[in-house]
Design a protein around this motif. Sequence first.
Motif, mmCIF file in Angstrom:
data_model
loop_
_atom_site.group_PDB
_atom_site.id
_atom_site.type_symbol
_atom_site.label_atom_id
_atom_site.label_comp_id
_atom_site.label_asym_id
_atom_site.label_seq_id
_atom_site.Cartn_x
_atom_site.Cartn_y
_atom_site.Cartn_z
ATOM 1 N N GLN A 1 -11.681 14.280 -4.868
ATOM 2 C CA GLN A 1 -11.894 15.788 -4.241
ATOM 3 C C GLN A 1 -10.786 15.798 -3.413
ATOM 4 O OE1 GLN A 1 -15.927 16.227 -3.055
ATOM 5 N NE2 GLN A 1 -15.613 18.527 -2.638
ATOM 6 N N GLU A 2 -10.546 14.971 -2.457
ATOM 7 C CA GLU A 2 -9.718 15.193 -1.000
ATOM 8 C C GLU A 2 -8.359 15.236 -1.754
ATOM 9 O OE1 GLU A 2 -8.241 12.712 2.818
ATOM 10 O OE2 GLU A 2 -10.107 12.057 1.665
ATOM 11 N N ILE A 3 -7.827 14.627 -2.618
ATOM 12 C CA ILE A 3 -6.569 14.598 -3.174
ATOM 13 C C ILE A 3 -6.230 16.060 -3.990
ATOM 14 C CG2 ILE A 3 -5.013 14.051 -5.069
ATOM 15 C CD1 ILE A 3 -6.143 11.177 -4.634
ATOM 16 N N GLU A 4 -7.414 16.498 -4.707
ATOM 17 C CA GLU A 4 -7.490 17.817 -5.389
ATOM 18 C C GLU A 4 -7.465 19.240 -4.168
ATOM 19 O OE1 GLU A 4 -10.815 17.619 -7.901
ATOM 20 O OE2 GLU A 4 -9.604 16.769 -9.625
ATOM 21 N N THR A 5 -8.162 18.798 -3.008
ATOM 22 C CA THR A 5 -7.884 19.651 -2.050
ATOM 23 C C THR A 5 -6.587 19.920 -1.879
ATOM 24 O OG1 THR A 5 -10.350 19.405 -1.252
ATOM 25 C CG2 THR A 5 -8.952 20.361 0.121
ATOM 26 N N ASN A 6 -5.828 18.659 -1.267
ATOM 27 C CA ASN A 6 -4.657 18.797 -0.878
ATOM 28 C C ASN A 6 -3.527 19.518 -1.906
ATOM 29 O OD1 ASN A 6 -4.769 17.427 1.528
ATOM 30 N ND2 ASN A 6 -4.974 15.545 0.672
ATOM 31 N N LYS B 1 4.341 16.599 -3.300
ATOM 32 C CA LYS B 1 3.521 16.947 -4.779
ATOM 33 C C LYS B 1 3.439 15.692 -5.783
ATOM 34 C CE LYS B 1 2.192 20.321 -7.627
ATOM 35 N NZ LYS B 1 1.804 19.126 -8.895
ATOM 36 N N LYS B 2 4.660 14.879 -5.919
ATOM 37 C CA LYS B 2 4.655 13.708 -6.590
ATOM 38 C C LYS B 2 3.483 12.616 -6.113
ATOM 39 C CE LYS B 2 9.377 14.052 -8.736
ATOM 40 N NZ LYS B 2 10.628 13.465 -8.697
ATOM 41 N N GLU B 3 3.632 12.537 -5.050
ATOM 42 C CA GLU B 3 2.705 11.409 -4.326
ATOM 43 C C GLU B 3 1.315 11.886 -4.611
ATOM 44 O OE1 GLU B 3 1.215 9.836 0.228
ATOM 45 O OE2 GLU B 3 3.107 11.241 -0.076
ATOM 46 N N LEU B 4 0.794 13.112 -4.728
ATOM 47 C CA LEU B 4 -0.559 13.615 -4.601
ATOM 48 C C LEU B 4 -0.953 13.507 -6.140
ATOM 49 C CD1 LEU B 4 -0.752 16.345 -2.260
ATOM 50 C CD2 LEU B 4 -1.906 14.103 -2.061
ATOM 51 N N ASP B 5 0.191 13.704 -6.999
ATOM 52 C CA ASP B 5 -0.157 13.577 -8.405
ATOM 53 C C ASP B 5 -0.415 12.243 -8.765
ATOM 54 O OD1 ASP B 5 -0.084 16.546 -8.890
ATOM 55 O OD2 ASP B 5 1.947 16.546 -9.613
ATOM 56 N N GLY B 6 0.692 11.447 -8.415
ATOM 57 C CA GLY B 6 0.225 9.912 -8.688
ATOM 58 C C GLY B 6 -1.079 9.485 -8.288
ATOM 59 N N HIS C 1 -3.673 11.128 -7.870
ATOM 60 C CA HIS C 1 -4.808 11.872 -8.682
ATOM 61 C C HIS C 1 -4.973 10.978 -9.611
ATOM 62 C CE1 HIS C 1 -6.791 14.925 -11.053
ATOM 63 N NE2 HIS C 1 -7.613 15.198 -9.884
ATOM 64 N N SER C 2 -3.803 10.651 -10.610
ATOM 65 C CA SER C 2 -3.981 10.201 -11.713
ATOM 66 C C SER C 2 -4.535 8.711 -11.507
ATOM 67 C CB SER C 2 -2.562 9.953 -12.426
ATOM 68 O OG SER C 2 -1.915 11.136 -12.502
ATOM 69 N N GLN C 3 -4.043 7.638 -10.395
ATOM 70 C CA GLN C 3 -4.691 6.454 -10.429
ATOM 71 C C GLN C 3 -6.043 6.600 -10.070
ATOM 72 O OE1 GLN C 3 -2.415 4.413 -7.154
ATOM 73 N NE2 GLN C 3 -4.164 2.822 -6.967
ATOM 74 N N CYS C 4 -6.449 7.542 -9.149
ATOM 75 C CA CYS C 4 -7.859 7.592 -9.137
ATOM 76 C C CYS C 4 -8.826 7.548 -10.019
ATOM 77 C CB CYS C 4 -8.377 8.698 -7.977
ATOM 78 S SG CYS C 4 -7.687 7.915 -6.408
ATOM 79 N N ILE C 5 -8.217 8.845 -11.078
ATOM 80 C CA ILE C 5 -8.843 9.227 -12.500
ATOM 81 C C ILE C 5 -8.998 8.012 -13.286
ATOM 82 C CG2 ILE C 5 -8.706 10.424 -14.543
ATOM 83 C CD1 ILE C 5 -9.686 12.242 -12.280
ATOM 84 N N ALA C 6 -7.966 7.268 -13.274
ATOM 85 C CA ALA C 6 -8.027 5.936 -14.095
ATOM 86 C C ALA C 6 -8.944 4.919 -13.755
ATOM 87 C CB ALA C 6 -6.664 5.200 -14.338
ATOM 88 N N GLU C 7 -9.006 4.793 -12.545
ATOM 89 C CA GLU C 7 -9.942 3.804 -11.679
ATOM 90 C C GLU C 7 -11.362 4.238 -11.900
ATOM 91 O OE1 GLU C 7 -8.632 3.662 -7.883
ATOM 92 O OE2 GLU C 7 -7.154 2.098 -8.214
ATOM 93 N N LYS C 8 -11.505 5.507 -11.830
ATOM 94 C CA LYS C 8 -12.930 6.004 -12.028
ATOM 95 C C LYS C 8 -13.218 5.817 -13.533
ATOM 96 C CE LYS C 8 -15.731 10.543 -12.033
ATOM 97 N NZ LYS C 8 -15.762 11.834 -11.953
ATOM 98 N N ARG C 9 -12.318 6.169 -14.518
ATOM 99 C CA ARG C 9 -12.851 5.947 -15.711
ATOM 100 C C ARG C 9 -13.380 4.300 -16.275
ATOM 101 N NH1 ARG C 9 -8.600 9.832 -19.179
ATOM 102 N NH2 ARG C 9 -9.412 11.699 -18.558
ATOM 103 N N ILE D 1 -4.289 21.717 -3.977
ATOM 104 C CA ILE D 1 -4.637 23.165 -3.848
ATOM 105 C C ILE D 1 -4.047 23.696 -2.795
ATOM 106 C CG2 ILE D 1 -6.291 24.897 -3.392
ATOM 107 C CD1 ILE D 1 -8.416 23.063 -5.165
ATOM 108 N N LYS D 2 -3.945 23.169 -1.550
ATOM 109 C CA LYS D 2 -3.406 23.374 -0.433
ATOM 110 C C LYS D 2 -1.668 23.757 -0.572
ATOM 111 C CE LYS D 2 -4.724 20.792 2.894
ATOM 112 N NZ LYS D 2 -4.813 20.228 4.236
ATOM 113 N N LEU D 3 -1.399 22.786 -1.583
ATOM 114 C CA LEU D 3 0.137 22.890 -1.648
ATOM 115 C C LEU D 3 0.443 24.130 -2.589
ATOM 116 C CD1 LEU D 3 1.368 19.179 -2.424
ATOM 117 C CD2 LEU D 3 1.907 20.675 -0.544
ATOM 118 N N ALA D 4 -0.413 24.262 -3.558
ATOM 119 C CA ALA D 4 -0.231 25.401 -4.476
ATOM 120 C C ALA D 4 -0.403 26.720 -3.814
ATOM 121 C CB ALA D 4 -1.220 25.332 -5.666
#
Length: 689
Positions: free
Chosen positions: A403-408, A292-297, A299-307, A410-413
């Motif tokens: 999108q792929e990270i968010e899918t994973n 969970k921590k790995e995916l959250d990290g 996700h945050s990194q990708c969002i920052a790079e996208k911005r 969602i699966k954990l949730a």
Amino acid sequence: MKCYIKLIAVLDKDENRHFVELTPGLNIITGSSSTGKTALMEIFDYCFGSSDYTVPKGIIRDYAKLYYITLQFSKYMLVLARDPTEPQKGFIKELTNLEEIESLTKGKFNFFDDNFIYPLRDFKNKLNRHFDIDFSSIDEDDSKIKWSGRRSPTPSIRSFTSFCLQHQNLIANKHAIFYRFEEKEKKEQAIEHFKIFMGIVDQDYFYTKQKQNQLVEEIKSVERSIKREVNNESSIKAKLGIILDDYYSLTGNKLLNIEMDEIYNKPEKTLQLLKQNVIKIDSTSTNYEIRKKELDGLHSQCIAEKRILLNKKSTIESSINHISAFNEDLSSINLIQDTDIKTCQCPFCQSEINPMISEAHDLTDAINWLNEELQATPYLAEPLKEELNLVKNKIENKNKEIQEIETNLIKLAKETEDLQNKTSISQLAEKYQLRFEIILEEIETKKRSNLIKKLNDLKSEEKKIQKEINKRYSIERNLEKLELEINKMMNQIGEKFDFEESYRPINLNFLLKNFDLFHKDQKRNTNTYLRAMGSGANWLYSHLSLFLSLHSLFATHKECKIPPILFLDQPTQVYFPNFHDDNAEEFKPENSVFKSELAKIDDDLSSVKKMFKEFIEFCQNHKDENGDILTQLIVTDHVDNLDILQNNDKNKQKTNEQEQKSQNQIYDFNSYVRARWRNTGEGFIKLKK
């Protein structure tokens, strides 16, 4: 192809026959102007299937009802005829009956039966078969036919005429060598078909090449399929890896302890291992939390790079908009072209004062620089647009990662939700294992190894066909051999002609790849092409050397389909250019040259005698095992009664009386004359009074 022209004839409108009988070897038709000499070649060409009616205007055209020729093959005679009023038809008939053959020159004349008249296309096809030219296809690649919608032209007897006819305006031409080559398509066809005419390839060759090219296309198709499989392989491995990670984070244990490559390449073995798998749950495992921590990290990194990318995109778009607006403003600005410097005058001494000259020069340089910079501004947007496209692609790829990270996530949730709904971990683990098994079963059914086996089989078959082609045909090697043979013979013949001293020793080269002819100077290592060789004599001898060497090839190669028949129309015109005024009852060289050239008439006459001597020797040197001459030279010219041996072979030792007699017989000009039209009223067409 062993055959020769036996008869060239005209049937006039009164049913009278006019003909010239010919034999193998040298045939000379001599006479004054406008007697029909040149028409013989045109009649042959027309009867040989030409679509153009080129018989010269005059008495022959006016009175001709039918043109016909006979070709003598080893076991039969072939009659070809054309009616000038029906140019889209042709008559062709094979003869073995002696009476029918004799009827062409003797007796009643009712020979041309309508049953043997065919449309011109069918006429040519029937004539092709007599020369063993019956090709249904010469395309090496069927895919080109499907793409272009048309087949390549098949070989025809019409291409023979390029090798058999040297017209009056061609025989000493520096710009052209072959008849019909002024049409690019016909030239290319003759060059391409030469290997067919020389018997190097047959119909099977083209069918085999088509089969080979079909295999090549299949090989490319299978390789594309394998490439798709390889790309698909990466995608499938990624899916399997995600399932393994999810299983591990859920249960705290690995589903399998083998490498991914082995899982993919041996799906059947992997499925057997999964059947033996017992699901074990490690309740103390923190894999879920770590995942969970790995995916959250991530996700945050990708969002920052996208911005960051979005900010860069906005900046580039803003720059492009500014440049676009500036360009619009620039179009309304009048660029400064020059400056106007005014001088001051002293009111006391009246002298001119120019204190701003240097500043004016600096200003001019500045104006020029500014103009150049302003003119270059519109082009600044191009690299920015390219960079904008790159940034947009990066943003799109980043969206896919997010999108792929968010899918994973969602699966954990969903796993947590399922557990809250009293779904056991074991049941969730079984679902992951089942999904894993389904993908493995799909891999097994596709059996990628079959594609590789198919590819290897296709490549093996294609190599086998290429080996067969190399063994049976050896096209490049055979063409190289023919080229060497042509060049060797061409220079042997050329040495006997009076080329200018600057081209001695003669070293002519003929290239079969493009039919170019040139003299190679060994000392200077330069190539002089025909058009640059200078002098009509050089052009004439180059033509004669080439065509005699080609016909040596045609006569001596049994597989050759081109008949060794060569028409030479007025080859002596280089030395006697005044032929159009030749109406005398006796040929006199001094009447056929310009007055300014009378001084060298003996030298010119000596060169002409050498030429005819070579014609005789060439035919004598080409005989079969029975002593029959294989080549047929038909020379139409004004020269007559040449004493060929006079002024020739000055350094030759004296021969005895018997040898001299034999020499005189061989080189007797009149023994080769098949028709002489010099007296008043004589000519190919002799009208009855």
